[in-house]
Structures are given as structure tokens and as C-alpha cells.
Design a protein around this motif. Structure first.
Motif, PDB file in Angstrom:
ATOM      1  N   ASP A   1       8.900   2.083  -4.371  1.00  0.00           N
ATOM      2  CA  ASP A   1       8.414   1.400  -3.165  1.00  0.00           C
ATOM      3  C   ASP A   1       7.551   0.195  -3.566  1.00  0.00           C
ATOM      4  OD1 ASP A   1       7.668   0.833  -0.535  1.00  0.00           O
ATOM      5  OD2 ASP A   1       5.953   2.204  -0.616  1.00  0.00           O
ATOM      6  N   THR A   2       6.616   0.423  -4.516  1.00  0.00           N
ATOM      7  CA  THR A   2       5.750  -0.678  -4.973  1.00  0.00           C
ATOM      8  C   THR A   2       6.571  -1.734  -5.708  1.00  0.00           C
ATOM      9  OG1 THR A   2       3.900   0.852  -5.141  1.00  0.00           O
ATOM     10  CG2 THR A   2       3.664  -1.227  -6.308  1.00  0.00           C
TER      11      THR A   2
ATOM     12  N   ASP B   1       2.409   7.591   1.192  1.00  0.00           N
ATOM     13  CA  ASP B   1       2.570   8.599   0.117  1.00  0.00           C
ATOM     14  C   ASP B   1       1.337   9.497   0.063  1.00  0.00           C
ATOM     15  OD1 ASP B   1       4.661   6.939  -0.554  1.00  0.00           O
ATOM     16  OD2 ASP B   1       4.217   6.906  -2.705  1.00  0.00           O
TER      17      ASP B   1
ATOM     18  N   GLY C   1       9.287   6.567  -0.932  1.00  0.00           N
ATOM     19  CA  GLY C   1       7.965   6.253  -1.495  1.00  0.00           C
ATOM     20  C   GLY C   1       8.011   6.185  -3.005  1.00  0.00           C
TER      21      GLY C   1
ATOM     22  N   GLY D   1      -0.393   3.937  -6.145  1.00  0.00           N
ATOM     23  CA  GLY D   1       0.207   5.252  -5.930  1.00  0.00           C
ATOM     24  C   GLY D   1      -0.713   6.395  -6.285  1.00  0.00           C
TER      25      GLY D   1
ATOM     26  N   SER E   1       0.865  -1.189   0.000  1.00  0.00           N
ATOM     27  CA  SER E   1       0.000   0.000   0.000  1.00  0.00           C
ATOM     28  C   SER E   1       0.896   1.231   0.000  1.00  0.00           C
ATOM     29  CB  SER E   1      -0.868  -0.017   1.264  1.00  0.00           C
ATOM     30  OG  SER E   1      -1.286   1.291   1.594  1.00  0.00           O
ATOM     31  N   ARG E   2       0.396   2.311  -0.565  1.00  0.00           N
ATOM     32  CA  ARG E   2       1.166   3.564  -0.501  1.00  0.00           C
ATOM     33  C   ARG E   2       0.362   4.637   0.238  1.00  0.00           C
ATOM     34  NH1 ARG E   2       3.355   3.266  -5.981  1.00  0.00           N
ATOM     35  NH2 ARG E   2       3.358   5.512  -6.185  1.00  0.00           N
TER      36      ARG E   2
END
Ligand code: NIG
Ligand code: FE
Length: 417
Positions: free
Chosen positions: A116-117, A94, A112, A329, A90-91
Motif C-alpha cells: 500500500d505504501t 492497517d 494494506g 506501517g 498513512s496506514r
């Protein structure tokens, strides 16, 4: 075995019959069949018309009549032509930072952003990615989406991107939703790649795409053209090589700066998506091309940015699809109907324009001709809402959920979604 059934009466059937692929649409152009019915034959639409006529046709042909007990408005099954729903993690961090005013760069520097993903998706197994995607596909089907495009782009190594495409393929096979896979290994240059952006492009073209073709994992390719992703030279090389190899092309273009949409046009892409930064020159060029502009209002809402100039594109004579861009995102909401309703109001689109953007124009952005309208011969993908007036669907801005969905002529129950 041949299966045919007649269904009705619908309070209204919105067929999208006769509407052009490009240009503005007026309310009067929309075919609204009051008190309508349909014959579904072997997963296709056999006939559409006024209920009395269809009922007697069904009787003559000895077809079973499925009587609807609630007032329903039927529209074509929705097509979400741009998503990134294969991901892990999950972001939310962000999101909170953006909401508090932090810039994209500050967020990336704090660990982030897309990278990150990428790390979380690399760490996830193919099975875990398939499982989380199946949950998202079930949610899409409940919200009336019967065809969805899904991109790779969160692994950025040959093996990782292949894992994503295999997970997308497996989820597509297990779900009732039609899943159209797209390769997006050129999302950003991975931080751990030892080389330039052009060297990364070359690595993809020589090491990744031949395997995709060999294993028939996808027929479409995408690239993110932007300062922090790929420049115009790298993108032209990537796209023209892939076009020659037989891939269908789509581009993340003009999101923060211009240039990408012209590359999409020059390379013969089927669609150019985002376009929030497009100005008059880009709008005119797109309108004169065969490229379908795809607005992604979920990203505008998730980033707090301007919307794609939908009104100007349509008035210039361009087509316009609307997609959710569902990703962890920039566009975490993932609800196509909500996105389309809000975008329509912000851009002053007529409801036929909004409807076209999430049905046959979205299908065209994916190169699909056989869906997106409720007319004879089309795949029988139908989304129906409990109301007597199609305008209610948009008036509730996504909160009126479908009461029934048929995929390829099959009525979907909650349990099989
Ligand atoms: O369509 N613009 C680039 N790619 C995605 C965002 C992906 C992400 O933030 O994870 C988009 O907005
Ligand atoms: Fe996207």
C-alpha cells in the motif's frame, strides 16, 4: 573562521566517557559531571569538565562564556539508527485492523501492508517526499535527535528507488540533522515484478546499485529477510555481492522467524535489526560477532509483538542499539526517547544501557565513531533537558522534551529546526 565558545554551568553532563561498545553496563559506570561545562571548537567538543575549571580555561584562552540560566542536563545528541521516514500516505487503516485482531496476511489481502505504501510513494513526486521528510526531520530535531538513518524501500523499481534516495539526499542537505541514507530496494518483491525473488535480486544488483555508486547516493544496503520478503539464499547472494562492491550492510533480521541474524553475521553486516524472534542460539552468535544488534521497540508496540531480547543480548556480551524504526506501517510513533524508555523498562535495562543504545552504540551501528559521546574531539551534538537529574529524562518516558539542542556546536532555535 574558527569559532570557539564555552557553555555552562550544566546541572549535569552525561559524557558516556569510557563505556565499552559491548556488554552490560552498571549505573556506577556512567560518568556524571555535576556542575559541568564544555568548550565547543569549530563544531567539535574542545573540552568537558567541572564548570570552575572550564570557566578559567575559557578565560585564559579569551573565549566567550555562554551562561546558562536554567538548570540543564546535557547528553550526547541522539542517534536514530533505523528509520523509514521517506514515504507517502498513512496506514491508519492497517493500524485499526491490527488493533482489532486482524493478521498481517488478512491486512495484506485487504490491500494494506508495505505494498500500500509502495503505491502511494511511487505516485509521490521527489519534491513532495522531500517536503514531508523535512517536517519529520524537524520533529526529530525538536525531540533531540541529531543523526538519523533513512531507508529507501517503498518504490521497488530502479527509478522509484533512485527518486527516494534523491529525496533523502535533498532533505539531508536542507535539514540540520545529519541524514545517513540506506538502500532498501529488497524490502519485498514488488507484486508487479515479472519474475522470481532471485531474479528481482539480480535486477537490483545489475541495474540499481551501480547507479547508486555512480551518483554517490548511499553507502549502505539493507534487506528484509522473512518468509514474505527474501529467503536466506537470496539474502546471502545480495549481501555478499554488495559487500564486495564496498557497501556497508545492515539487515532486517529475525523479526518473525530466525535465520536472518546468522546471515548478517556471515556476510559481515554492521548491524542486525529487529531480532524479536531471536532465541538463545542467535543471542550467543550475535554476542560473539562484531554485528551490532538493533532493537526496534516502536515495531513491537505498533504490531503488538514481543520485544527484542535486549537483556539477554547484553548479558551474553553483545552490544545493543535502540532505534525508532519510524515507518507508516509497523512503527508509526517515531519517538526515539519514548521507545527507548519503554523498552528499557520492559527489558530491565540500566539507564546507562538505554543511553548507550541511543547514542554511541547507535552511532557504531551506522559505522560512525565521531559522535555519541561528549568527550574531546567528538562532533558537538548535544541534547539538553531542563532538569537537575538525568534519570528524569527516562522517568517521563518521552514526555520531557529537550530544552536546547546543539548541532555541530550550533544552538538550534525553534525557527531553524
Ligand atoms: O522495519 N520489517 C519490515 N519493514 C518495516 C516495516 C515497513 C512497513 O510496514 O511499512 C519494519 O518494521
Ligand atoms: Fe525497519
Amino acid at each position: 573562521m574558527s569559532t570557539s565558545i564555552a557553555i555552562g554551568p550544566f546541572a549535569q553532563i552525561i559524557s558516556m566517557n569510557g563505556l565499552p561498545l559491548k556488554g552490560a553496563l552498571r549505573d556506577e559506570q556512567l560518568e556524571v559531571i555535576e556542575h559541568g561545562a564544555m568548550i565547543l571548537k569549530n563544531g567539535r567538543v574542545g573540552a568537558v569538565g567541572e564548570a570552575t575549571a572550564i570557566r578559567s580555561k575559557a578565560k585564559t584562552e579569551g573565549l566567550f562564556w555562554y551562561e546558562l540560566e536554567k538548570p540543564l542536563v546535557a547528553i550526547p545528541g541522539l542517534v536514530d539508527a533505523h528509520t523509514h521516514i521517506c514515504f507517502a500516505g498513512s496506514r491508519a487503516r492497517d493500524y485499526a485492523a491490527r488493533s482489532g485482531g486482524k493478521t498481517y496476511l488478512e491486512i495484506a489481502q485487504a490491500g494494506g501492508g508495505i505494498w500500500d505504501t509502495v503505491q502511494r510513494t511511487r505516485a509521490a513526486s521527489e519534491e513532495a517526499l522531500t517536503a514531508s521528510m523535512l517536517d519529520r526531520l524537524a520533529r526529530l530535531l525538536r525531540s533531540g535527535v541529531t543523526t538519523v538513518e533513512v531507508k529507501s524501500g517503498y518504490a521497488l523499481t530502479v527509478e522509484g528507488e533512485l527518486k527516494m534516495l534523491r529525496a533523502i539526499q535533498a532533505a539531508g542537505q536542507k535539514s540540520l540533522v545529519d541524514v545517513i541514507p540506506t538502500c532498501l530496494p529488497a524490502h519485498i518483491v514488488p507484486r508487479d515484478f515479472a519474475g522470481t525473488a532471485m531474479e528481482y535480486v539480480m535486477y537490483l544488483l545489475t541495474e540499481f546499485f551501480p547507479i547508486v555508486q555512480q551518483e554517490q547516493l548511499a553507502k549502505r544496503a539493507d534487506i528484509f529477510i522473512e518468509a514474505e520478503a527474501f529467503d536466506l539464499v537470496e539474502a546471502r547472494h545480495y549481501l555478499s555481492t554488495l559487500r564486495q562492491a564496498g557497501f556497508d550492510l545492515t539487515v532486517h533480521a529475525d523479526q518473525f522467524s530466525t535465520g536472518g541474524s546468522q546471515v548478517a553475521i556471515d556476510c559481515g553486516a554492521r548491524s542486525a535489526d529487529h531480532l524479536e524472534a531471536s532465541g538463545e542460539m542467535e543471542v550467543q552468535a550475535l554476542a560473539q560477532s562484531e554485528v551490532i544488534p538493533v532493537a526496534l521497540p516502536g515495531a513491537s508496540l505498533g504490531l503488538g509483538c514481543a520485544f527484542t531480547p535486549g537483556r539477554r543480548l547484553l548479558d551474553a556480551g553483545a552490544s545493543l542499539a535502540i532505534a525508532s524504526d519510524w515507518n507508516p506501517g509497523s512503527a508509526p510513533m517515531g519517538d526515539l526517547l519514548t521507545c527507548a524508555s519503554i523498552f528499557g523498562m520492559a527489558e530491565k535495562l540500566s539507564l546507562p544501557e538505554v543511553l548507550a543504545g541511543i547514542t554511541f552504540r547507535a552511532a557504531a551501528a551506522l559505522g560512525l565513531q565521531q559522535r555519541g559521546r561528549l568527550i574531546e574531539g567528538q562532533i558537538a551534538d548535544i541534547t539538553a533537558f531542563e532538569t537537575t537529574d538525568y534519570r528524569e529524562i527516562f522517568y517521563h518516558q518521552g514526555q520531557l522534551r529537550p530544552a536546547a539542542v546543539w548541532k555541530s556546536g550550533q544552538l538550534i532555535s525553534e525557527a531553524s529546526a
